[in-house]
Design an enzyme around this catalytic site. Structure first.
Site, PDB file in Angstrom:
ATOM      1  N   VAL A  27      31.526  20.260 -24.223  1.00  0.00           N
ATOM      2  CA  VAL A  27      32.778  19.818 -24.868  1.00  0.00           C
ATOM      3  C   VAL A  27      32.473  18.840 -26.002  1.00  0.00           C
ATOM      4  O   VAL A  27      33.071  18.918 -27.079  1.00  0.00           O
ATOM      5  CB  VAL A  27      33.728  19.184 -23.825  1.00  0.00           C
ATOM      6  N   ALA A  43      26.616   9.308 -28.686  1.00  0.00           N
ATOM      7  CA  ALA A  43      25.698   8.804 -27.657  1.00  0.00           C
ATOM      8  C   ALA A  43      25.426   9.882 -26.619  1.00  0.00           C
ATOM      9  O   ALA A  43      26.354  10.554 -26.153  1.00  0.00           O
ATOM     10  CB  ALA A  43      26.319   7.586 -26.977  1.00  0.00           C
ATOM     11  N   ILE A  52      45.603  23.334 -22.433  1.00  0.00           N
ATOM     12  CA  ILE A  52      47.061  23.464 -22.271  1.00  0.00           C
ATOM     13  C   ILE A  52      47.743  22.117 -22.510  1.00  0.00           C
ATOM     14  O   ILE A  52      47.393  21.132 -21.865  1.00  0.00           O
ATOM     15  CB  ILE A  52      47.429  23.934 -20.841  1.00  0.00           C
ATOM     16  N   LYS A  85      43.334  16.520 -10.709  1.00  0.00           N
ATOM     17  CA  LYS A  85      44.384  16.860 -11.679  1.00  0.00           C
ATOM     18  C   LYS A  85      45.767  16.647 -11.052  1.00  0.00           C
ATOM     19  O   LYS A  85      46.699  16.204 -11.732  1.00  0.00           O
ATOM     20  CB  LYS A  85      44.182  18.303 -12.158  1.00  0.00           C
TER      21      LYS A  85
HETATM   22  N1  HSE Z   1      35.309  23.731 -13.025  1.00  0.00           N
HETATM   23  C1  HSE Z   1      36.581  23.480 -13.651  1.00  0.00           C
HETATM   24  C2  HSE Z   1      37.412  24.760 -13.533  1.00  0.00           C
HETATM   25  C3  HSE Z   1      36.381  23.082 -15.084  1.00  0.00           C
HETATM   26  O1  HSE Z   1      36.906  25.752 -13.009  1.00  0.00           O
HETATM   27  O2  HSE Z   1      38.569  24.776 -13.930  1.00  0.00           O
HETATM   28  C4  HSE Z   1      37.585  22.477 -15.739  1.00  0.00           C
HETATM   29  O3  HSE Z   1      37.994  21.290 -15.146  1.00  0.00           O
END
Ligand code: HSE
Length: 457
Positions: A21, A50, A143, A212
């Site tokens: 990312v 970094a 999203i 989440k």
């Molecule tokens: N391993 C996580 C997934 C990555 O499969 O959604 C994203 O948080």
């Protein structure tokens, strides 16, 4: 030709992490700098990147002299305005983010574990230092769901969120459903495609989704909810039989992050909040049922807005970087105007709903040494003893036999022997389901722990 007049300022960004990312985030900032400048109203550039091993960074758009191993300094340097944290995990990410906020830097992070554990502390820290802490990429990748909850829906009352927020488990369950793969083969395929973490336990056992869920609950109900408040069940107990039986009933199994405000039935007053991750049976007509492969989706129910659904890529370098850079632009715009955006309000106390308050339809699957009629009756008696209306469902095999032969008495299923019994209970409390499962396990004929699947209509 960029027409917007730029403020006499350059916003300088310190990037922590140059992995999948991080490197894509750097690419967007470098390659789109003119467009971003026009949208921000000031120039934007990388002040430093970094990482632990600069020699291994494979991103030609990052100038070599920007690479550093001195992460702590990049968080506090005078010439850095915004810090992007993409190293993940709790420590040292927590220390770096806190240090950046305390030194007056706005922070953008994709770190779900960090926010699920230390979110409330960090939101308050950002607020007290008059800076932004943005984290769109921490839930469901590309999203837009964090900003809609923080801003677009802030005038409404959210009552429920069901999210498919882990791509790995959605991919596994979808492959089992659509292509008939068994669990292990589907997991191997997810790993080969790079969806699963190196150790997929966090994905499969629901802990990634639980992070989440905690963040979503904090945003939806304006209360501090941590990962420790989330009840978590993963998908490792789901087998091909469960998938086939669900398909025969026009349902699919999905791992959901579920955030709900409950009503106290007796007083009709506020009955607390539940924050959970569990595998659920989702009716084919529900919008979440058509979320395939590694895609994510978040279904939100709000009092005035009614039903909303947010869909897209929940992981991956470029999709996640899109959300990160969106946050960087928002933070940079605020800096140009000399202000910070709204923080994360947490004026409510988290009061967990009791297991008597959480009611739903459930399917309970019991593995049995012998499924002959007399022994199945013993199982059904347990439900009757608890005063719960229960309906024995056809097995996948029985359902298929009925479809092809027009007769529900499948000769194979009628023979007894090892198998499973599936029972549907309607509008039942979680407390009653737990008590039933404890009693089922006491029966000699029942093998192991029953599997409980909520039904989402
Ligand atoms: N391993 C996580 C997934 C990555 O499969 O959604 C994203 O948080």
């Amino acid at each position: 030709m960029l027409s917007k007049k730029l403020a006499n300022k350059t916003i300088r960004v310190g990037l922590l992490g140059a992995g999948t990312v991080g490197s894509q985030t750097a690419r967007l900032i470098v390659e789109q700098s003119d467009e971003l400048a026009a949208r921000i109203g000031a120039n934007i550039e990388l002040a430093g990147v970094a990482c632990l091993h600069p020699e291994e960074v494979d991103a030609p758009w990052i100038k070599r002299d920007l690479l550093t191993t001195d992460t702590a300094s990049l968080c506090t340097r005078e010439d850095v305005d915004i810090v992007i944290e993409l190293i993940g995990g709790l420590e040292p990410a927590h220390t770096f983010v806190k240090s950046a906020l305390c030194h007056g830097k706005s922070v953008v992070t994709a770190n779900k574990a960090l926010l699920a554990k230390f979110g409330p502390e960090l939101y308050e820290c950002a607020e007290s230092h008059g800076v932004d802490l943005y984290f769109e990429a921490a839930v469901a990748g590309a999203i837009p769901i964090v900003r809609p909850l923080r801003e677009s829906l802030i005038g409404d009352e959210i009552t429920q969120i069901f999210g498919i927020v882990n791509g790995t488990t959605n991919y596994i369950l979808d492959e089992m459903t659509v292509r008939g793969l068994d669990f292990d083969s589907a997991l191997r395929a997810a790993q080969e495609k790079g969806y699963a973490e190196a150790d997929p336990t966090g994905d499969v056992e629901g802990f990634d989704a639980a992070n989440k869920a905690a963040i979503l609950a904090t945003l939806a109900f304006q209360m501090p909810v941590s990962i420790d408040d989330v009840s978590v069940e993963g998908i490792s107990a789901i087998d091909s039989e469960d998938i086939a039986a669900a398909s025969a009933e026009k349902r699919v199994i999905k791992l959901l992050a579920a955030v709900e405000r409950h009503c106290d039935g007796e007083s009709n007053s506020d009955g607390g909040v539940s924050v959970s991750v569990y595998p659920a049976l989702v009716g084919a007509e529900h919008p979440l049922a058509s979320v395939h492969g590694s895609f994510n989706a978040v279904f939100v129910k709000a009092q005035a807005a009614d039903d909303l659904m947010f869909y897209g890529r929940g992981a991956g370098g470029a999709p996640t970087a899109s959300a990160v850079v969106g946050d960087v632009v928002s933070a940079a715009r605020n800096l140009v105007r000399g202000c910070a955006g709204f923080g994360v309000p947490m004026y409510n106390k988290y009061v967990p709903a009791s297991s008597e308050q959480t009611r739903a339809d459930f399917v309970i699957r019991c593995n049995m040494e012998d499924t002959s009629l007399a022994l199945c009756s013993e199982v059904m008696d347990v439900f009757a003893d608890h005063g719960v209306a229960a309906e024995r469902l056809a097995s996948a095999c029985e359902a298929q036999y009925a479809q092809t032969e027009g007769d529900s008495d499948c000769p194979q299923c009628g023979l007894g022997g090892p198998g499973s019994v599936r029972v549907l209970v309607s509008e039942c409390s979680e407390a009653a389901v737990q008590a039933i499962c404890e009693d089922l396990q006491k029966l000699d004929v029942v093998c192991g722990k029953p599997l409980v699947l909520r039904v989402i209509k």
